[in-house]
Design an enzyme around this catalytic site. Sequence first.
Site, PDB file in Angstrom:
ATOM      1  N   CYS A 168       0.740  -1.477   0.096  1.00  0.00           N
ATOM      2  CA  CYS A 168       0.016  -0.039   0.122  1.00  0.00           C
ATOM      3  C   CYS A 168       0.900   1.268  -0.072  1.00  0.00           C
ATOM      4  O   CYS A 168       0.272   2.357  -0.049  1.00  0.00           O
ATOM      5  CB  CYS A 168      -0.887   0.154   1.170  1.00  0.00           C
ATOM      6  SG  CYS A 168      -2.043  -1.374   1.114  1.00  0.00           S
TER       7      CYS A 168
HETATM    8  N1  CO8 Z   1     -19.375 -10.296   8.798  1.00  0.00           N
HETATM    9  C1  CO8 Z   1     -19.894 -10.358  10.015  1.00  0.00           C
HETATM   10  N2  CO8 Z   1     -19.164 -10.652  11.063  1.00  0.00           N
HETATM   11  C2  CO8 Z   1     -18.048 -10.566  10.838  1.00  0.00           C
HETATM   12  C3  CO8 Z   1     -17.484 -10.720   9.718  1.00  0.00           C
HETATM   13  C4  CO8 Z   1     -18.012 -10.427   8.572  1.00  0.00           C
HETATM   14  N3  CO8 Z   1     -17.796 -10.317   7.271  1.00  0.00           N
HETATM   15  N4  CO8 Z   1     -15.871 -10.694   9.543  1.00  0.00           N
HETATM   16  C5  CO8 Z   1     -15.819 -10.853  11.029  1.00  0.00           C
HETATM   17  N5  CO8 Z   1     -16.914 -10.965  11.734  1.00  0.00           N
HETATM   18  C6  CO8 Z   1     -17.143 -11.016  13.384  1.00  0.00           C
HETATM   19  C7  CO8 Z   1     -15.966 -11.852  13.808  1.00  0.00           C
HETATM   20  O1  CO8 Z   1     -16.285 -13.196  13.716  1.00  0.00           O
HETATM   21  C8  CO8 Z   1     -15.951 -11.453  15.211  1.00  0.00           C
HETATM   22  O2  CO8 Z   1     -16.995 -12.169  15.715  1.00  0.00           O
HETATM   23  P1  CO8 Z   1     -16.720 -12.857  17.133  1.00  0.00           P
HETATM   24  O3  CO8 Z   1     -16.008 -12.072  18.202  1.00  0.00           O
HETATM   25  O4  CO8 Z   1     -18.044 -13.231  17.777  1.00  0.00           O
HETATM   26  O5  CO8 Z   1     -15.789 -14.052  16.518  1.00  0.00           O
HETATM   27  C9  CO8 Z   1     -16.232  -9.894  15.181  1.00  0.00           C
HETATM   28  O6  CO8 Z   1     -16.949  -9.820  13.710  1.00  0.00           O
HETATM   29  C10 CO8 Z   1     -14.872  -9.320  15.041  1.00  0.00           C
HETATM   30  O7  CO8 Z   1     -14.032  -9.571  14.158  1.00  0.00           O
HETATM   31  P2  CO8 Z   1     -12.623  -9.112  14.060  1.00  0.00           P
HETATM   32  O8  CO8 Z   1     -11.847  -8.955  15.158  1.00  0.00           O
HETATM   33  O9  CO8 Z   1     -11.819 -10.090  12.747  1.00  0.00           O
HETATM   34  O10 CO8 Z   1     -13.075  -7.657  13.174  1.00  0.00           O
HETATM   35  P3  CO8 Z   1     -12.380  -6.159  13.307  1.00  0.00           P
HETATM   36  O11 CO8 Z   1     -13.312  -5.345  14.167  1.00  0.00           O
HETATM   37  O12 CO8 Z   1     -10.811  -6.438  13.902  1.00  0.00           O
HETATM   38  O13 CO8 Z   1     -12.444  -5.721  11.888  1.00  0.00           O
HETATM   39  C11 CO8 Z   1     -10.831  -5.545   9.984  1.00  0.00           C
HETATM   40  C12 CO8 Z   1     -11.755  -6.680  10.734  1.00  0.00           C
HETATM   41  C13 CO8 Z   1     -11.774  -4.560   9.454  1.00  0.00           C
HETATM   42  C14 CO8 Z   1     -10.018  -6.300   9.033  1.00  0.00           C
HETATM   43  C15 CO8 Z   1      -9.842  -4.797  10.940  1.00  0.00           C
HETATM   44  O14 CO8 Z   1      -9.244  -5.775  11.868  1.00  0.00           O
HETATM   45  C16 CO8 Z   1      -9.103  -3.989  10.477  1.00  0.00           C
HETATM   46  O15 CO8 Z   1      -9.085  -3.007   9.694  1.00  0.00           O
HETATM   47  N6  CO8 Z   1      -7.589  -4.400  10.918  1.00  0.00           N
HETATM   48  C17 CO8 Z   1      -6.629  -3.459  10.195  1.00  0.00           C
HETATM   49  C18 CO8 Z   1      -5.891  -4.275   8.889  1.00  0.00           C
HETATM   50  C19 CO8 Z   1      -6.569  -3.520   7.787  1.00  0.00           C
HETATM   51  O16 CO8 Z   1      -6.756  -2.252   7.768  1.00  0.00           O
HETATM   52  N7  CO8 Z   1      -6.339  -4.314   6.570  1.00  0.00           N
HETATM   53  C20 CO8 Z   1      -6.645  -3.954   5.334  1.00  0.00           C
HETATM   54  C21 CO8 Z   1      -5.836  -4.362   4.309  1.00  0.00           C
HETATM   55  S1  CO8 Z   1      -4.327  -4.130   4.590  1.00  0.00           S
HETATM   56  C22 CO8 Z   1      -3.514  -2.799   4.380  1.00  0.00           C
HETATM   57  O17 CO8 Z   1      -4.424  -1.807   3.966  1.00  0.00           O
HETATM   58  C23 CO8 Z   1      -2.571  -2.259   5.183  1.00  0.00           C
HETATM   59  C24 CO8 Z   1      -2.735  -2.066   6.432  1.00  0.00           C
HETATM   60  C25 CO8 Z   1      -1.769  -1.397   7.431  1.00  0.00           C
HETATM   61  C26 CO8 Z   1      -0.676  -1.922   7.332  1.00  0.00           C
HETATM   62  C27 CO8 Z   1       0.489  -1.507   8.397  1.00  0.00           C
HETATM   63  C28 CO8 Z   1       1.759  -0.667   8.242  1.00  0.00           C
HETATM   64  C29 CO8 Z   1       2.510   0.006   9.136  1.00  0.00           C
END
Ligand code: CO8
Length: 374
Positions: free
Chosen positions: A157
Amino acid sequence: MQAKAVIIGSGHYVPEPTITNDELCDAFNAYVTQINTSNKAAIDAGTMIALRESSPEFITKASGIQERHVIAKEGILDPQRMQPLIPMRQDDEISVQCEFALQSAQKALTAANCDAKDIDLVIVSASNLQRLYPGIAVELQKALGTRGFAYDMTVGCSSSTFAIQVATDAIVSGSATRALIVNPEIMSPQINWRDRDSHFIFGDASTALVLETAQRTNKPKSWNILGTKLYSKFSSTVRNNSGYMNRCDPQDISEDDKLFYQQGRKVFKDICPLIPVFIQEHLEELKVPLSDIKRFWLHQANSNINLHIFKRMKGREPNPGEMPMILNEYGNTSSAGSLISFDKYHDDLPSGALGILCSFGAGYSAGNVLLQRQ
Ligand code: CO8
């Protein structure tokens, strides 16, 4: 402060088809029903875990994304296929990625009021390259009719900000006088559309910038590049193992690790403290107070991450327009995201205004650019 180089034009392009969160989840949930139904016996016996449905509400709340543009909607929403249908082309036809890059390149050249023949360096810099060689940038050089030399680079990115630094360095050293940087981020083929945790993250987009020597320019709408800073530190939390050696192990070739995968929570925890410090250290080196920065064009991965970063730096919420977000409409377009934000939201700033263009991504990698309106 002396400008190192100047941005004289920018442009962005997105393909027309869009996929809303509702459409995406309808297709995903149809796939889940199909898999769970055909494996009912194993699920009931406890030898297989049932797949869980995805939800538009979760996606919007967790990421800020509401829809995304894709080059080929066909196939992605088909529960039997779940990947874009992109026919390969003959070697004597323009490649898909070059054609995609061309769209934003032409917009940036028009914005810069610049002829392709005045460009002597083309850098195509993107998270994913369609092939290893010949370079997409060299193909683009031919398609546009630019002079000099061209090459590809890839830094996740941060591909756009890393390219800004290397193009600036080339201009400062005299190896180039006018550079075109293009970030054709075709993200949809590398998404695992069957993975509930990540199927909603990315969209396709291309961005472009034209840079030239600071001495030459006196265009009122240009942006001085006052400083650039890059950072990298190895991490496997954002990864894709696709590569030219895959076919050497045929048993492994179509495993999910040949697509994007991540440890989302860990990434979140790593970047939120890292990026504010990175930006502040750069500004201290340049002796520019944070309070002088009028706009923050940050990487568009997740709205919660950007809010976190902003609040850590400034101790308050951003004012309207101070940190423009484009994620809701475009999804995460990798290195194109911060530049789409810049391209759409810079015209209103007055002469002398300072802004930060900052990316962060796989690697880990991060790039920060201090800009000043002429
Ligand atoms: N629908 C419904 N529920 C869901 C879904 C879905 N699609 N996916 C997960 N859930 C549920 C899970 O099952 C979980 O429920 P439970 O606790 O009951 O099991 C709950 O939702 C929470 O799950 P997560 O903890 O996985 O969800 P998050 O709140 O963490 O959100 C994200 C997921 C959005 C991916 C979040 O972790 C995030 O944004 N992380 C940062 C990484 C990122 O942005 N990645 C994007 C691509 S990489 C990029 O662009 C570079 C990033 C920066 C790199 C660092 C550089 C220094």
